[in-house]
Design a protein around this motif. Structure first.
Motif, mmCIF file in Angstrom:
data_model
loop_
_atom_site.group_PDB
_atom_site.id
_atom_site.type_symbol
_atom_site.label_atom_id
_atom_site.label_comp_id
_atom_site.label_asym_id
_atom_site.label_seq_id
_atom_site.Cartn_x
_atom_site.Cartn_y
_atom_site.Cartn_z
ATOM 1 N N GLY A 1 15.141 1.867 2.894
ATOM 2 C CA GLY A 1 15.454 0.515 3.347
ATOM 3 C C GLY A 1 14.251 -0.399 3.410
ATOM 4 N N TYR A 2 13.365 -0.245 2.457
ATOM 5 C CA TYR A 2 12.144 -1.051 2.376
ATOM 6 C C TYR A 2 11.310 -0.968 3.648
ATOM 7 C CZ TYR A 2 13.690 -2.710 -2.104
ATOM 8 O OH TYR A 2 14.082 -2.762 -3.414
ATOM 9 N N THR A 3 11.161 0.268 4.116
ATOM 10 C CA THR A 3 10.230 0.570 5.200
ATOM 11 C C THR A 3 9.271 1.636 4.682
ATOM 12 O OG1 THR A 3 11.628 2.321 6.105
ATOM 13 C CG2 THR A 3 11.955 0.093 6.999
ATOM 14 N N VAL A 4 8.228 1.898 5.453
ATOM 15 C CA VAL A 4 7.286 2.944 5.066
ATOM 16 C C VAL A 4 8.022 4.280 5.103
ATOM 17 C CG1 VAL A 4 5.134 4.135 5.668
ATOM 18 C CG2 VAL A 4 5.292 1.645 5.933
ATOM 19 N N PRO A 5 7.999 5.011 3.988
ATOM 20 C CA PRO A 5 8.693 6.299 3.971
ATOM 21 C C PRO A 5 8.109 7.260 5.009
ATOM 22 C CG PRO A 5 8.021 5.657 1.750
ATOM 23 C CD PRO A 5 7.370 4.709 2.706
ATOM 24 N N PRO A 6 8.929 8.180 5.499
ATOM 25 C CA PRO A 6 8.461 9.094 6.548
ATOM 26 C C PRO A 6 7.640 10.267 6.014
ATOM 27 C CG PRO A 6 10.746 9.562 6.030
ATOM 28 C CD PRO A 6 10.352 8.355 5.213
ATOM 29 N N TYR A 7 7.002 10.076 4.870
ATOM 30 C CA TYR A 7 6.195 11.139 4.288
ATOM 31 C C TYR A 7 4.831 11.179 4.974
ATOM 32 C CZ TYR A 7 9.540 10.142 0.507
ATOM 33 O OH TYR A 7 10.670 9.888 -0.228
ATOM 34 N N THR A 8 4.434 12.361 5.408
ATOM 35 C CA THR A 8 3.157 12.527 6.108
ATOM 36 C C THR A 8 1.990 12.015 5.274
ATOM 37 O OG1 THR A 8 4.019 14.444 7.282
ATOM 38 C CG2 THR A 8 1.626 14.200 7.224
ATOM 39 N N TYR A 9 1.936 12.405 4.003
ATOM 40 C CA TYR A 9 0.805 12.004 3.158
ATOM 41 C C TYR A 9 0.769 10.492 2.933
ATOM 42 C CZ TYR A 9 -0.119 16.905 2.186
ATOM 43 O OH TYR A 9 -0.418 18.244 2.310
ATOM 44 N N THR A 10 1.938 9.880 2.778
ATOM 45 C CA THR A 10 1.967 8.425 2.590
ATOM 46 C C THR A 10 1.485 7.719 3.849
ATOM 47 O OG1 THR A 10 3.730 8.551 0.950
ATOM 48 C CG2 THR A 10 3.446 6.431 2.070
ATOM 49 N N ARG A 11 1.885 8.201 5.003
ATOM 50 C CA ARG A 11 1.440 7.584 6.263
ATOM 51 C C ARG A 11 -0.062 7.769 6.475
ATOM 52 N NH1 ARG A 11 5.789 6.134 10.054
ATOM 53 N NH2 ARG A 11 7.656 6.120 8.771
ATOM 54 N N GLN A 12 -0.583 8.943 6.128
ATOM 55 C CA GLN A 12 -2.034 9.167 6.218
ATOM 56 C C GLN A 12 -2.770 8.260 5.236
ATOM 57 O OE1 GLN A 12 -2.237 13.377 5.388
ATOM 58 N NE2 GLN A 12 -2.107 13.937 7.549
ATOM 59 N N TYR A 13 -2.258 8.170 4.031
ATOM 60 C CA TYR A 13 -2.845 7.320 2.996
ATOM 61 C C TYR A 13 -2.881 5.866 3.461
ATOM 62 C CZ TYR A 13 -3.304 4.931 -1.508
ATOM 63 O OH TYR A 13 -3.725 4.109 -2.533
ATOM 64 N N LEU A 14 -1.767 5.398 3.979
ATOM 65 C CA LEU A 14 -1.663 4.028 4.469
ATOM 66 C C LEU A 14 -2.715 3.757 5.541
ATOM 67 C CD1 LEU A 14 -0.131 1.328 4.540
ATOM 68 C CD2 LEU A 14 1.471 2.394 6.140
ATOM 69 N N ILE B 1 0.838 -1.204 0.000
ATOM 70 C CA ILE B 1 0.000 0.000 0.000
ATOM 71 C C ILE B 1 0.872 1.253 0.000
ATOM 72 C CG2 ILE B 1 -1.711 1.327 1.311
ATOM 73 C CD1 ILE B 1 -2.758 -1.456 2.328
ATOM 74 N N ALA B 2 1.906 1.270 0.831
ATOM 75 C CA ALA B 2 2.817 2.420 0.864
ATOM 76 C C ALA B 2 3.493 2.605 -0.493
ATOM 77 C CB ALA B 2 3.855 2.250 1.968
ATOM 78 N N GLY B 3 3.867 1.503 -1.126
ATOM 79 C CA GLY B 3 4.491 1.569 -2.442
ATOM 80 C C GLY B 3 3.535 2.066 -3.503
ATOM 81 N N TYR B 4 2.273 1.734 -3.377
ATOM 82 C CA TYR B 4 1.270 2.208 -4.325
ATOM 83 C C TYR B 4 1.199 3.735 -4.269
ATOM 84 C CZ TYR B 4 -3.006 2.238 -7.117
ATOM 85 O OH TYR B 4 -3.925 2.455 -8.123
ATOM 86 N N HIS B 5 1.314 4.273 -3.085
ATOM 87 C CA HIS B 5 1.222 5.724 -2.913
ATOM 88 C C HIS B 5 2.539 6.441 -3.220
ATOM 89 C CE1 HIS B 5 0.928 9.586 -0.712
ATOM 90 N NE2 HIS B 5 -0.299 9.551 -1.201
ATOM 91 N N ALA B 6 3.634 5.947 -2.659
ATOM 92 C CA ALA B 6 4.901 6.674 -2.730
ATOM 93 C C ALA B 6 5.827 6.171 -3.836
ATOM 94 C CB ALA B 6 5.621 6.580 -1.385
ATOM 95 N N GLY B 7 5.575 4.979 -4.335
ATOM 96 C CA GLY B 7 6.440 4.385 -5.344
ATOM 97 C C GLY B 7 7.476 3.467 -4.726
ATOM 98 N N LEU B 8 7.848 2.451 -5.492
ATOM 99 C CA LEU B 8 8.829 1.480 -5.003
ATOM 100 C C LEU B 8 10.170 2.148 -4.710
ATOM 101 C CD1 LEU B 8 9.280 -1.510 -4.343
ATOM 102 C CD2 LEU B 8 9.988 -1.838 -6.720
ATOM 103 N N GLY B 9 10.536 3.156 -5.505
ATOM 104 C CA GLY B 9 11.796 3.866 -5.277
ATOM 105 C C GLY B 9 11.876 4.505 -3.904
ATOM 106 N N SER B 10 10.755 5.024 -3.427
ATOM 107 C CA SER B 10 10.737 5.627 -2.083
ATOM 108 C C SER B 10 10.940 4.573 -1.011
ATOM 109 C CB SER B 10 9.409 6.351 -1.842
ATOM 110 O OG SER B 10 9.311 7.471 -2.677
ATOM 111 N N LEU B 11 10.348 3.406 -1.201
ATOM 112 C CA LEU B 11 10.541 2.326 -0.233
ATOM 113 C C LEU B 11 12.003 1.876 -0.225
ATOM 114 C CD1 LEU B 11 7.397 2.343 -0.389
ATOM 115 C CD2 LEU B 11 7.518 -0.115 -0.156
ATOM 116 N N GLN B 12 12.589 1.767 -1.407
ATOM 117 C CA GLN B 12 14.002 1.377 -1.515
ATOM 118 C C GLN B 12 14.888 2.402 -0.815
ATOM 119 O OE1 GLN B 12 14.060 1.201 -5.809
ATOM 120 N NE2 GLN B 12 14.095 -1.035 -5.809
ATOM 121 N N LYS B 13 14.601 3.668 -1.040
ATOM 122 C CA LYS B 13 15.383 4.766 -0.462
ATOM 123 C C LYS B 13 15.438 4.689 1.058
ATOM 124 C CE LYS B 13 15.310 9.833 -0.269
ATOM 125 N NZ LYS B 13 14.604 11.027 -0.735
#
Length: 142
Positions: free
Chosen positions: A109-122, A95-107
């Protein structure tokens, strides 16, 4: 109107069966992304029910009009499957990857990115997913 939440059921079921993604997850993404409006366009040029980004249109091989509900649902669900395959089926990361993109997850370390909107979306997608999953189970027991 309430029927808008079910007018695309045949396409959601078809996508679910083809890509082996749970119906409640597809519904949750559609609800959060567009509230079932097939004509919506975001500031990032994401389009339709599942807010398919132009890059995703290319990557997922979208043929035809991305605003067509069936085409859009197939593209978005295919992306969910693609992400799930790369993330070992991890629901949260998919779900986080759907919102932020796989590149953000890779960046990160394959965790939920610390982006506020991605965390709200999730949070919103997971809440809807579990609600729809419960509703689906209740329907089966009737």
């Amino acid at each position: 109107s309430p029927e808008r939440f079910h007018r695309y059921d045949p396409f959601i079921l078809e996508a679910s069966q083809l890509y082996r993604i749970p119906v409640p997850l597809i519904r949750a993404v559609i609800k959060v992304e567009s509230d079932y409006d097939p004509h919506v366009v975001s500031a990032m040029d994401c389009k339709g029910l599942m807010q398919v980004h132009p890059d995703v249109e290319v990557d997922m091989g979208v043929q035809g009009d991305v605003f067509d509900p069936r085409t859009n649902i197939m593209a978005g669900t295919r992306l969910l499957r693609w992400l799930a395959n790369r993330l070992d089926g991890d629901l949260v990361l998919t779900i986080a990857g759907y919102h932020a993109g796989l590149g953000s997850l890779q960046k990160f370390g394959y965790t939920v990115p610390p982006y506020t909107y991605t965390r709200q979306y999730l949070k919103m997608v997971l809440e809807r997913y579990y609600q729809y999953k419960t509703d689906e189970a209740k329907q089966r027991t009737k």
